[in-house]
Every structure is written in structure tokens, then in C-alpha cells.
Design a protein around this motif. Structure first.
Motif, PDB file in Angstrom:
ATOM      1  N   MET A 123     -43.845  66.427 103.553  1.00 50.96           N
ATOM      2  CA  MET A 123     -43.542  65.117 104.152  1.00 50.96           C
ATOM      3  C   MET A 123     -44.801  64.270 104.243  1.00 50.96           C
ATOM      4  O   MET A 123     -44.780  63.068 103.992  1.00 50.96           O
ATOM      5  CB  MET A 123     -42.929  65.324 105.540  1.00 50.96           C
ATOM      6  N   ARG A 124     -45.915  64.908 104.567  1.00 54.63           N
ATOM      7  CA  ARG A 124     -47.188  64.180 104.609  1.00 54.63           C
ATOM      8  C   ARG A 124     -47.553  63.620 103.251  1.00 54.63           C
ATOM      9  O   ARG A 124     -48.036  62.495 103.138  1.00 54.63           O
ATOM     10  CB  ARG A 124     -48.307  65.103 105.074  1.00 54.63           C
ATOM     11  N   ALA A 125     -47.327  64.417 102.195  1.00 57.20           N
ATOM     12  CA  ALA A 125     -47.619  63.961 100.833  1.00 57.20           C
ATOM     13  C   ALA A 125     -46.711  62.779 100.469  1.00 57.20           C
ATOM     14  O   ALA A 125     -47.176  61.787  99.888  1.00 57.20           O
ATOM     15  CB  ALA A 125     -47.448  65.107  99.843  1.00 57.20           C
ATOM     16  N   VAL A 126     -45.432  62.875 100.821  1.00 54.24           N
ATOM     17  CA  VAL A 126     -44.495  61.781 100.551  1.00 54.24           C
ATOM     18  C   VAL A 126     -44.929  60.530 101.323  1.00 54.24           C
ATOM     19  O   VAL A 126     -44.929  59.421 100.783  1.00 54.24           O
ATOM     20  CB  VAL A 126     -43.046  62.191 100.914  1.00 54.24           C
ATOM     21  N   LEU A 127     -45.323  60.693 102.568  1.00 61.97           N
ATOM     22  CA  LEU A 127     -45.773  59.555 103.371  1.00 61.97           C
ATOM     23  C   LEU A 127     -47.024  58.920 102.772  1.00 61.97           C
ATOM     24  O   LEU A 127     -47.116  57.691 102.684  1.00 61.97           O
ATOM     25  CB  LEU A 127     -46.027  59.981 104.819  1.00 61.97           C
ATOM     26  N   ALA A 128     -47.986  59.731 102.342  1.00 60.58           N
ATOM     27  CA  ALA A 128     -49.202  59.191 101.733  1.00 60.58           C
ATOM     28  C   ALA A 128     -48.860  58.353 100.502  1.00 60.58           C
ATOM     29  O   ALA A 128     -49.418  57.268 100.295  1.00 60.58           O
ATOM     30  CB  ALA A 128     -50.163  60.321 101.369  1.00 60.58           C
ATOM     31  N   GLU A 129     -47.909  58.860  99.698  1.00 57.79           N
ATOM     32  CA  GLU A 129     -47.493  58.097  98.510  1.00 57.79           C
ATOM     33  C   GLU A 129     -46.818  56.801  98.927  1.00 57.79           C
ATOM     34  O   GLU A 129     -47.050  55.749  98.323  1.00 57.79           O
ATOM     35  CB  GLU A 129     -46.553  58.941  97.642  1.00 57.79           C
ATOM     36  N   GLN A 130     -45.986  56.829  99.955  1.00 54.89           N
ATOM     37  CA  GLN A 130     -45.287  55.621 100.395  1.00 54.89           C
ATOM     38  C   GLN A 130     -46.252  54.588 100.978  1.00 54.89           C
ATOM     39  O   GLN A 130     -46.056  53.386 100.790  1.00 54.89           O
ATOM     40  CB  GLN A 130     -44.194  55.972 101.405  1.00 54.89           C
ATOM     41  N   ILE A 131     -47.294  55.033 101.651  1.00 54.20           N
ATOM     42  CA  ILE A 131     -48.303  54.091 102.149  1.00 54.20           C
ATOM     43  C   ILE A 131     -48.950  53.376 100.967  1.00 54.20           C
ATOM     44  O   ILE A 131     -49.123  52.155 100.979  1.00 54.20           O
ATOM     45  CB  ILE A 131     -49.346  54.818 103.029  1.00 54.20           C
ATOM     46  N   TYR A 132     -49.283  54.131  99.937  1.00 56.87           N
ATOM     47  CA  TYR A 132     -49.845  53.519  98.731  1.00 56.87           C
ATOM     48  C   TYR A 132     -48.825  52.577  98.089  1.00 56.87           C
ATOM     49  O   TYR A 132     -49.145  51.449  97.705  1.00 56.87           O
ATOM     50  CB  TYR A 132     -50.288  54.599  97.740  1.00 56.87           C
ATOM     51  N   ARG A 133     -47.585  53.015  97.977  1.00 58.13           N
ATOM     52  CA  ARG A 133     -46.525  52.207  97.363  1.00 58.13           C
ATOM     53  C   ARG A 133     -46.336  50.893  98.129  1.00 58.13           C
ATOM     54  O   ARG A 133     -46.180  49.829  97.531  1.00 58.13           O
ATOM     55  CB  ARG A 133     -45.213  52.987  97.315  1.00 58.13           C
ATOM     56  N   ILE A 134     -46.352  50.958  99.451  1.00 55.68           N
ATOM     57  CA  ILE A 134     -46.203  49.755 100.274  1.00 55.68           C
ATOM     58  C   ILE A 134     -47.297  48.747  99.945  1.00 55.68           C
ATOM     59  O   ILE A 134     -47.026  47.555  99.789  1.00 55.68           O
ATOM     60  CB  ILE A 134     -46.212  50.123 101.771  1.00 55.68           C
ATOM     61  N   GLN A 135     -48.511  49.237  99.819  1.00 58.07           N
ATOM     62  CA  GLN A 135     -49.626  48.347  99.473  1.00 58.07           C
ATOM     63  C   GLN A 135     -49.391  47.669  98.135  1.00 58.07           C
ATOM     64  O   GLN A 135     -49.657  46.477  97.972  1.00 58.07           O
ATOM     65  CB  GLN A 135     -50.919  49.135  99.371  1.00 58.07           C
ATOM     66  N   THR A 136     -48.926  48.460  97.161  1.00 61.69           N
ATOM     67  CA  THR A 136     -48.729  47.892  95.823  1.00 61.69           C
ATOM     68  C   THR A 136     -47.590  46.872  95.827  1.00 61.69           C
ATOM     69  O   THR A 136     -47.668  45.869  95.111  1.00 61.69           O
ATOM     70  CB  THR A 136     -48.467  48.986  94.765  1.00 61.69           C
ATOM     71  N   ILE A 137     -46.567  47.102  96.612  1.00 60.33           N
ATOM     72  CA  ILE A 137     -45.470  46.138  96.714  1.00 60.33           C
ATOM     73  C   ILE A 137     -45.981  44.840  97.326  1.00 60.33           C
ATOM     74  O   ILE A 137     -45.729  43.753  96.808  1.00 60.33           O
ATOM     75  CB  ILE A 137     -44.298  46.722  97.537  1.00 60.33           C
ATOM     76  N   ILE A 138     -46.728  44.958  98.417  1.00 61.78           N
ATOM     77  CA  ILE A 138     -47.245  43.776  99.108  1.00 61.78           C
ATOM     78  C   ILE A 138     -48.185  42.972  98.205  1.00 61.78           C
ATOM     79  O   ILE A 138     -48.185  41.751  98.225  1.00 61.78           O
ATOM     80  CB  ILE A 138     -47.941  44.179 100.430  1.00 61.78           C
ATOM     81  N   SER A 139     -48.961  43.672  97.379  1.00 59.72           N
ATOM     82  CA  SER A 139     -49.941  42.980  96.513  1.00 59.72           C
ATOM     83  C   SER A 139     -49.396  42.675  95.112  1.00 59.72           C
ATOM     84  O   SER A 139     -50.149  42.256  94.238  1.00 59.72           O
ATOM     85  CB  SER A 139     -51.220  43.812  96.410  1.00 59.72           C
ATOM     86  N   TYR A 140     -48.095  42.903  94.908  1.00 57.35           N
ATOM     87  CA  TYR A 140     -47.442  42.635  93.622  1.00 57.35           C
ATOM     88  C   TYR A 140     -48.039  43.439  92.471  1.00 57.35           C
ATOM     89  O   TYR A 140     -48.016  43.017  91.328  1.00 57.35           O
ATOM     90  CB  TYR A 140     -47.462  41.133  93.284  1.00 57.35           C
ATOM     91  N   HIS A 141     -48.553  44.588  92.774  1.00 59.60           N
ATOM     92  CA  HIS A 141     -49.066  45.503  91.744  1.00 59.60           C
ATOM     93  C   HIS A 141     -47.858  46.143  91.045  1.00 59.60           C
ATOM     94  O   HIS A 141     -46.850  46.418  91.681  1.00 59.60           O
ATOM     95  CB  HIS A 141     -49.932  46.588  92.418  1.00 59.60           C
ATOM     96  N   PRO A 142     -47.957  46.423  89.745  1.00 57.87           N
ATOM     97  CA  PRO A 142     -46.793  46.939  89.021  1.00 57.87           C
ATOM     98  C   PRO A 142     -46.450  48.412  89.277  1.00 57.87           C
ATOM     99  O   PRO A 142     -45.506  48.927  88.686  1.00 57.87           O
ATOM    100  CB  PRO A 142     -47.181  46.730  87.556  1.00 57.87           C
ATOM    101  N   TYR A 143     -47.144  49.102  90.170  1.00 62.57           N
ATOM    102  CA  TYR A 143     -46.847  50.508  90.433  1.00 62.57           C
ATOM    103  C   TYR A 143     -45.389  50.720  90.808  1.00 62.57           C
ATOM    104  O   TYR A 143     -44.722  51.630  90.327  1.00 62.57           O
ATOM    105  CB  TYR A 143     -47.762  51.029  91.560  1.00 62.57           C
ATOM    106  N   HIS A 144     -44.875  49.866  91.696  1.00 63.19           N
ATOM    107  CA  HIS A 144     -43.473  50.002  92.132  1.00 63.19           C
ATOM    108  C   HIS A 144     -42.575  49.231  91.180  1.00 63.19           C
ATOM    109  O   HIS A 144     -42.802  48.063  90.888  1.00 63.19           O
ATOM    110  CB  HIS A 144     -43.278  49.459  93.543  1.00 63.19           C
ATOM    111  N   ARG A 145     -41.565  49.895  90.701  1.00 58.24           N
ATOM    112  CA  ARG A 145     -40.573  49.233  89.840  1.00 58.24           C
ATOM    113  C   ARG A 145     -39.217  49.361  90.501  1.00 58.24           C
ATOM    114  O   ARG A 145     -38.856  50.418  90.989  1.00 58.24           O
ATOM    115  CB  ARG A 145     -40.550  49.891  88.465  1.00 58.24           C
TER     116      ARG A 145
END
Length: 146
Positions: A123-145
Motif C-alpha cells: 500500500m505504501r508503494a501504491v501511495l508513493a506512485e499515486q503521489i507522483y501521479r498526482i504531481q504529473t496530473i497537476i503539471s500536465y506531464h504525460p505520465y498519466h494517461r
């Protein structure tokens, strides 16, 4: 932005989960801090979690009773907090018996990552990934599709 993860249970150094967590923390442009405590009584766990919440942080308690959100929805909520002056978020991961009502009462958001039961370190690993994903969404980075 600073993201603090308060978690019950200690992650073994060099475990697969620790390596995943480390990778996403390294990728993060936010300051991500993890504080952990060994498993204890539910009351001791609650005391650790509640006493380590930074004073001005928005609190997200991971709990099976929480709201199940899409990553885009969570990113929008956090971005809104940021636009309203929030500079720190604190995520709480409880022990095997979950959170006491007093801990859930501290939440600005009760969040569920679904109905599955996951090992705490995963769960910690999933949360760490989601924190990164949230950042990429907010900054319009293409990581999240979508």
C-alpha cells in the motif's frame, strides 16, 4: 509541496516494496517524507499518527470506509487545496486493525484505494506512485494517461 506519509509497520530496507517507494520518492518534485512506527496497540498507533501530523497539513486518512476516487479526482482535490494555500499534505496508513474513530475524525479526506485488502508495505508503494501521479496530473506531464 510537502507530502508526509505516516505509517504503521516498518518497511524492510532493500525489500522490493522499499525499492518501489524509493523510486517514486526520487522521481517526485515534492518533498516526500515517510515516518513509520512498529506495530503496537491500536491506541499507541493512533497516538503516533495523530501526534506527528504537521500543524498546517491537510490530512488524508487511508481507510476502507473512505471515498474511492479516480486519480484525476484526487489530483483535482489536492490542486484545489494548493490553490487555496495548502503547502503540505499528510497521509495516514494505519496498522492491521485500521484507524480509531479519533484518527478518522482528523481527516480532511477519508480515502479508500478500493475494496481489496493490500499488504501495508505494498500500500505504501501504491501511495508513493499515486503521489507522483498526482504531481504529473497537476503539471500536465504525460505520465498519466486517461
Amino acid at each position: 509541496m510537502k507530502a508526509t506519509i505516516l505509517a504503521i509497520g516498518k518497511c524492510k530496507k532493500n525489500s522490493p516494496e522499499a525499492m518501489i517507494i524509493e523510486e517514486y520518492v526520487k522521481r517526485s518534485s515534492w518533498d516526500v517524507v515517510i515516518k513509520e512506527k512498529d506495530n503496537a496497540t491500536q491506541e499507541e498507533e493512533a497516538k503516533f499518527l495523530q501526534s506527528n501530523i504537521p500543524p498546517s497539513a491537510k490530512v488524508i486518512v487511508l481507510d476502507e470506509r473512505g471515498e474511492n476516487m479516480k486519480s484525476l479526482e484526487l489530483a483535482a482535490k489536492i490542486e484545489n487545496w494548493m490553490l487555496n494555500g495548502c503547502s503540505e499534505i499528510c497521509f495516514l496508513i494505519g496498522g492491521a486493525d485500521g484507524h480509531l474513530p479519533s484518527t478518522r475524525a482528523k481527516a480532511d479526506l477519508l480515502l479508500s484505494f478500493g475494496k481489496l485488502t493490500l499488504p501495508h508495505m505494498l500500500m505504501r508503494a501504491v501511495l508513493a506512485e499515486q503521489i507522483y501521479r498526482i504531481q504529473t496530473i497537476i503539471s500536465y506531464h504525460p505520465y498519466h494517461r486517461e
